[in-house]
Design a protein around this motif. Structure first.
Motif, PDB file in Angstrom:
ATOM      1  N   VAL A  61      42.763  34.241  30.858  1.00 34.14           N
ATOM      2  CA  VAL A  61      42.310  33.482  32.755  1.00 34.14           C
ATOM      3  C   VAL A  61      41.983  34.788  33.565  1.00 34.14           C
ATOM      4  O   VAL A  61      40.656  35.362  34.551  1.00 34.14           O
ATOM      5  CB  VAL A  61      43.259  32.800  32.971  1.00 34.14           C
ATOM      6  N   LEU A  62      42.721  35.728  33.929  1.00 27.58           N
ATOM      7  CA  LEU A  62      42.549  36.755  34.873  1.00 27.58           C
ATOM      8  C   LEU A  62      41.802  38.050  34.670  1.00 27.58           C
ATOM      9  O   LEU A  62      41.568  38.622  35.409  1.00 27.58           O
ATOM     10  CB  LEU A  62      43.810  36.938  36.288  1.00 27.58           C
ATOM     11  N   VAL A  63      41.938  38.486  33.442  1.00 30.16           N
ATOM     12  CA  VAL A  63      41.499  39.687  33.183  1.00 30.16           C
ATOM     13  C   VAL A  63      40.134  39.732  33.265  1.00 30.16           C
ATOM     14  O   VAL A  63      39.611  40.784  34.240  1.00 30.16           O
ATOM     15  CB  VAL A  63      41.928  40.130  32.101  1.00 30.16           C
ATOM     16  N   PRO A  64      39.115  38.638  32.470  1.00 28.07           N
ATOM     17  CA  PRO A  64      37.430  38.576  32.979  1.00 28.07           C
ATOM     18  C   PRO A  64      37.240  38.576  34.425  1.00 28.07           C
ATOM     19  O   PRO A  64      36.469  39.745  34.924  1.00 28.07           O
ATOM     20  CB  PRO A  64      37.112  37.876  32.052  1.00 28.07           C
ATOM     21  N   GLN A  65      38.433  37.572  35.480  1.00 27.93           N
ATOM     22  CA  GLN A  65      37.837  37.954  36.486  1.00 27.93           C
ATOM     23  C   GLN A  65      37.993  39.314  37.458  1.00 27.93           C
ATOM     24  O   GLN A  65      36.941  39.795  38.047  1.00 27.93           O
ATOM     25  CB  GLN A  65      38.810  36.947  37.307  1.00 27.93           C
ATOM     26  N   VAL A  66      39.442  40.120  36.938  1.00 28.79           N
ATOM     27  CA  VAL A  66      39.487  41.263  37.951  1.00 28.79           C
ATOM     28  C   VAL A  66      38.825  42.790  37.223  1.00 28.79           C
ATOM     29  O   VAL A  66      38.025  42.786  38.048  1.00 28.79           O
ATOM     30  CB  VAL A  66      40.741  41.235  37.427  1.00 28.79           C
ATOM     31  N   GLU A  67      38.512  42.139  36.384  1.00 28.45           N
ATOM     32  CA  GLU A  67      37.494  43.357  35.507  1.00 28.45           C
ATOM     33  C   GLU A  67      36.876  43.461  36.327  1.00 28.45           C
ATOM     34  O   GLU A  67      35.109  44.091  37.108  1.00 28.45           O
ATOM     35  CB  GLU A  67      37.067  43.279  34.133  1.00 28.45           C
ATOM     36  N   LYS A  68      35.745  41.759  36.403  1.00 24.04           N
ATOM     37  CA  LYS A  68      34.305  41.764  37.112  1.00 24.04           C
ATOM     38  C   LYS A  68      34.084  41.621  38.817  1.00 24.04           C
ATOM     39  O   LYS A  68      33.556  42.797  39.243  1.00 24.04           O
ATOM     40  CB  LYS A  68      34.397  39.925  37.358  1.00 24.04           C
ATOM     41  N   ILE A  69      35.542  41.704  39.373  1.00 19.26           N
ATOM     42  CA  ILE A  69      35.300  42.390  40.661  1.00 19.26           C
ATOM     43  C   ILE A  69      35.697  43.960  40.567  1.00 19.26           C
ATOM     44  O   ILE A  69      34.803  44.804  41.994  1.00 19.26           O
ATOM     45  CB  ILE A  69      36.496  41.492  41.548  1.00 19.26           C
ATOM     46  N   CYS A  70      35.946  44.366  39.683  1.00 22.58           N
ATOM     47  CA  CYS A  70      36.150  45.676  40.218  1.00 22.58           C
ATOM     48  C   CYS A  70      34.834  46.683  39.880  1.00 22.58           C
ATOM     49  O   CYS A  70      34.489  47.560  40.891  1.00 22.58           O
ATOM     50  CB  CYS A  70      37.275  46.213  39.169  1.00 22.58           C
ATOM     51  N   ILE A  71      34.264  45.763  38.692  1.00 23.02           N
ATOM     52  CA  ILE A  71      32.731  46.311  38.483  1.00 23.02           C
ATOM     53  C   ILE A  71      31.705  45.832  39.558  1.00 23.02           C
ATOM     54  O   ILE A  71      31.089  46.437  40.267  1.00 23.02           O
ATOM     55  CB  ILE A  71      32.209  46.047  37.258  1.00 23.02           C
ATOM     56  N   ASP A  72      31.358  45.024  40.596  1.00 20.96           N
ATOM     57  CA  ASP A  72      31.288  44.297  41.395  1.00 20.96           C
ATOM     58  C   ASP A  72      31.372  45.401  42.625  1.00 20.96           C
ATOM     59  O   ASP A  72      29.722  45.659  43.185  1.00 20.96           O
ATOM     60  CB  ASP A  72      30.970  42.616  41.669  1.00 20.96           C
ATOM     61  N   LYS A  73      32.360  45.616  42.755  1.00 19.76           N
ATOM     62  CA  LYS A  73      32.725  46.017  43.876  1.00 19.76           C
ATOM     63  C   LYS A  73      32.384  47.066  44.042  1.00 19.76           C
ATOM     64  O   LYS A  73      33.839  48.067  44.843  1.00 19.76           O
ATOM     65  CB  LYS A  73      34.203  45.160  44.496  1.00 19.76           C
ATOM     66  N   GLY A  74      33.313  47.821  42.675  1.00 21.40           N
ATOM     67  CA  GLY A  74      33.267  49.579  42.560  1.00 21.40           C
ATOM     68  C   GLY A  74      34.501  50.023  43.729  1.00 21.40           C
ATOM     69  O   GLY A  74      34.301  50.808  43.858  1.00 21.40           O
ATOM     70  N   LEU A  75      36.120  48.892  42.832  1.00 24.69           N
ATOM     71  CA  LEU A  75      37.064  49.718  43.249  1.00 24.69           C
ATOM     72  C   LEU A  75      37.969  50.174  43.080  1.00 24.69           C
ATOM     73  O   LEU A  75      37.409  50.614  41.747  1.00 24.69           O
ATOM     74  CB  LEU A  75      37.773  47.868  43.678  1.00 24.69           C
TER      75      LEU A  75
END
Length: 842
Positions: free
Chosen positions: A757-771
């Motif tokens: 559940v969480l890995v796709p969500q975390v990867e998405k905000i990393c890519i979207d926000k360039g964290l």
């Protein structure tokens, strides 16, 4: 000059006793009086004037002389009681007799032929009272003798003096506290005399030292009589011992260096009371018979009455008494931890092992006291000194027993829900320890110290790994927020223990992984909201869980895993290989840990310094350099004192061997925190392998038969050769069937669902926000939820300590080992043929 001459006469009399075939007439009073009249020899003098070889020579060549010496000494004590021991001459005579008996008794005990000597009757008495009973009666009477060991309370003239044989000793209890409100004045001379009489009692009770571990389960007649209703002083002695220990304040008014200016006569008395308490409370023949012979809970066959000390302890019930005992124990336990600006200005006690045993015994026999301890944060005043001693002693082979008693107490406490709840209190670092700096709770401290023990402790601590992880399992459902440091520590343990070569190197190593997975499942299911640090660390280390699920089961894959095993070198945990990958989807920003906690980067790290997404948490790279880094970083942190780092024992340090402890399944009983979910719990329990690493499986998955007796007989000396990773000579070979038998039961469902559940969500905000920093991700996880997405929460299963024959035997050996090593001025039992344990040098 006169005292020198009398010592010379004393010495000549001893030599005369040793003359072969020269029996001294028992009626020759002039000769026998030389031993206790006309001289003032200290206990140290007696040990110097009477050598061990001479006592053995008298025993073997002139047994009648040794028997008469003991008879006469006990007779003198009885006569002093009859005359109420009022004159200075009588008092000095008593002390001389006491010192001579302390010197001779161990050599009588070491010879089996003399075992029944003290239980034979006095020839001069018509009544058939054994010599041992006469000795104990006289000693107990003398411990409440006005103007000798206690201050007289009712005296209007010489004719009004009380007869010692008729005195009500309950009016002369030594200290205020449990069952007694008055605090008698302190008298240094009386405290010294009490201490010597108590040392005589302790010497009388030490007969089990001269039995093998198998024989030590037999009743101790000395203690049985002392703690029975036949001893009219049993109650005042018990309360005097307990109150003396719990009222002692070594710091006093806090005047710096006062312990260097004035002799403290109370400390030796406190230590003697403490040692007598733990020895007498350990003599529970009802429990002993229940454990060794179920169904026989009677004292009758062994002629052993009820132990009144245990009876009195179990009946203490007032909150003010519990408060008094707990405050007294915590004050003394925390004494070595006190820091101040003046070095060595405060008195330091060394009786922490006896205090921990006493605390264990009180909790064991009085459950109301245990619940009192746990109902407030006072339990943390016990926890911190235990963790301090565990951390400081982890590298010292002579302190294996201390490590065990500390872990056993935490195992007992962890079986209660309140202990886990109390661990959520914030921790402020007031005690200098060589651990990472962190901001968090007492739970973080517990995890950090346990990691330190497992990662950098010596190898004889490996049998404790199951206990350490069981404690963490028990408290894990109640841990609201773990710091990043503690989260990384837990994941590091899992990564180390799940390394394929380690998992397949011994038949029971995989049980450690089951414990750790249960810890993660408990926190995820019951405390997800506050544990974003742990969840984030799990996400970053998800490859560890995938690797476990895909552990090879074919012979070629097994052989490849085992070929990665390291050989040689000193280690406790396998070094975790560094995984680096270029896939963006595999890497997340590095977990932030305090600067003091990170290690120095190696060359490989420097080459990739700019690539944040490919960086592993620095804190997990190498245990040995991590330890050195922590100690360097902590060295300048202590404001009030130097950080004590764990050091190996000095070469030549004396230690005593211990029996082995039972497996964790024999020491604990699984119990539900919420009994209504029994059906679900039964279903869950069938999905897990038993957590008993002592009952190791064979390559075919069949249990290996090892009797509890065999397990409990292994000494620490033998256990030192047991390695979790076998040597080349061991023939353990994992089979595909064996791996499948437990791999399919790994409780990975909850964690895998969380990752799904969480890995796709975390990867998405990393890519979207360039964290490139984890703070945003942690903030996202803090506000996230898995309600309705995880499997149905499993019932909370607690493994509670249960009494068993193995730990009972272990405690007896440990207690007498501590007493043997702590009594060095003089060394009462040194150079005697002890059988209960081995005396070894590090």
């Amino acid at each position: 000059m006169g005292n020198t001459d009398s010592k010379l006469n004393f010495r000549k009399a001893i030599v005369q006793l040793t003359q072969k075939n020269q029996k001294i007439d028992p009626s020759d009073d002039q000769f026998w009086e030389q031993f206790w009249q006309g001289h003032q020899t200290t206990l140290e003098d007696v040990f110097a004037l009477v050598t061990s070889n001479e006592i053995r020579q008298i025993r073997n060549d002139n047994p009648a002389n040794l028997a008469t010496l003991c008879y006469k000494a006990v007779e003198k004590l009885a006569q002093a009681v009859d005359s109420s021991c009022r004159t200075q001459t009588e008092q000095q005579c008593v002390l001389n007799c006491v010192r001579l008996l302390i010197r001779c008794l161990p050599y009588i005990f070491e010879d089996d032929k003399w075992r029944d000597f003290f239980w034979s009757s006095l020839p001069s008495q018509e009544k058939t009272m054994p010599l041992a009973q006469s000795l104990l009666n006289a000693t107990c009477d003398l411990l409440f003798c006005p103007d000798f060991t206690v201050t007289a309370t009712r005296r209007t003239g010489p004719e009004k003096a009380e007869e010692l044989a008729n005195i009500d000793s309950c009016e002369y209890i030594w200290e205020a506290g449990v069952g007694f409100a008055q605090s008698p004045p302190h008298n240094a001379h009386m405290e010294r005399r009490r201490t010597e009489l108590l040392k005589l009692l302790l010497t009388c009770f030490s007969e089990p030292m001269y039995r093998s571990p198998q024989q030590s389960e037999e009743p101790n007649k000395w203690i049985a009589y002392f703690t029975s209703a036949d001893n009219r002083h049993a109650l005042p002695l018990f309360t005097s011992f307990l109150n003396t220990v719990c009222s002692y304040d070594p710091v006093g008014f806090g005047v710096p260096y006062n312990h260097l200016l004035f002799a403290d006569t109370t400390e030796p008395l406190v230590e003697a009371c403490l040692q007598l308490l733990i020895v007498t409370l350990d003599h529970d023949m009802v429990v002993q018979q229940q454990l060794t012979q179920p169904g026989q809970a009677s004292y009758d066959e062994g002629n052993c009455g009820d132990n009144l000390f245990i009876n009195y302890l179990s009946r203490v019930h007032r909150d003010e008494d519990f408060h008094f005992v707990l405050k007294g124990i915590t004050r003394l336990l925390n004494n070595p931890l006190v820091q101040n600006y003046l070095p060595n200005s405060t008195k330091r006690l060394h009786c922490h092992q006896e205090l921990l045993i006493l605390f264990w015994k009180i909790c064991d026999y009085n459950k109301k006291f245990l619940y009192f301890v746990l109902k407030s944060s006072d339990v943390l005043d016990i926890l911190i000194p235990i963790l301090y001693h565990l951390n400081y002693s982890r590298a010292d082979q002579s302190r294996v027993g201390l490590m065990h008693i500390g872990v056993f107490i935490l195992l007992l406490l962890s079986g209660e829900r309140n202990f886990g709840v109390r661990l959520n209190k914030a921790y402020s670092a007031t005690v200098p320890m060589d651990i990472p700096v962190f901001t968090g709770t007492h739970a973080d401290l517990l995890i950090t110290v346990f990691h330190k023990i497992i990662a950098t402790g010596h190898q004889r601590l490996q049998p404790l790994f199951d206990c350490l992880l069981t404690i963490l399992v028990n408290v894990s459902p109640y841990l609201k927020t773990l710091s990043m440091v503690a989260s990384v520590k837990l994941l590091h343990l899992l990564e180390a223990f799940s390394t394929p070569w380690f998992l397949l190197s011994a038949p029971s190593n995989h049980h450690l992984v089951f414990f750790l997975l249960e810890i993660f499942n408990n926190i995820i299911q019951y405390q997800f909201d506050g544990n974003s640090n742990l969840v984030y660390t799990i996400i970053r280390k998800r490859h560890v869980f995938h690797a476990m699920a895909n552990l090879p089961t074919d012979m070629a894959g097994i052989a490849k895993c085992l070929s990665g095993r390291k050989t040689g070198g000193k280690f406790n945990l396998p070094r975790v290989p560094q995984r680096r990958t270029t896939a963006v989807s595999q890497e997340l920003p590095s977990a932030h840990v305090p600067e003091e906690y990170n290690e120095e980067d190696d060359d490989e790290d420097e080459e990739e310094e700019g690539n944040i997404i490919n960086e592993e948490p620095k804190a997990e790279e190498d245990l040995e350099s991590e330890t050195e880094s922590h100690e360097r970083s902590q060295g300048g942190e202590a404001q009030l004192g130097e950080v004590l780092t764990a050091q190996p024992a000095e070469p030549g340090t004396l230690k005593t061997s211990l029996l082995d402890t039972p497996g964790i399944s024999q020491m604990t009983e699984r119990e539900q925190a919420h009994p209504n979910d029994k059906a679900q719990a039964d279903a869950d329990s069938t999905d897990m392998v038993p957590y008993d690493r002592s009952a190791a499986s064979t390559p075919t998955g069949e249990p290996k038969s090892t009797s509890p007796t065999e397990l409990s007989r292994l000494s620490v000396a033998h256990r030192g050769s047991i390695r979790m990773v076998p040597s080349e000579g061991d023939r353990w070979t994992p089979t595909p069937e064996w791996i499948v038998s437990w791999r399919s039961k790994l409780p990975l469902q909850t964690i895998m669902r969380l990752l799904q559940v969480l890995v796709p969500q975390v990867e998405k905000i990393c890519i979207d926000k360039g964290l490139t920093d984890e703070s945003e991700i942690l903030k996202f996880l803090q506000h996230g939820t898995l309600v309705g997405l995880l499997p149905v929460p499993h019932p909370i299963l607690i493994r509670k300590y249960q009494a068993n024959a193995g730990t009972t035997a272990w405690f007896r050996t440990y207690i007498w080992g501590v007493i043997y090593l702590r009594n060095v001025e003089p060394a009462i039992w040194y150079d005697t043929e002890v059988k209960l344990f081995e005396i070894q040098r590090v």
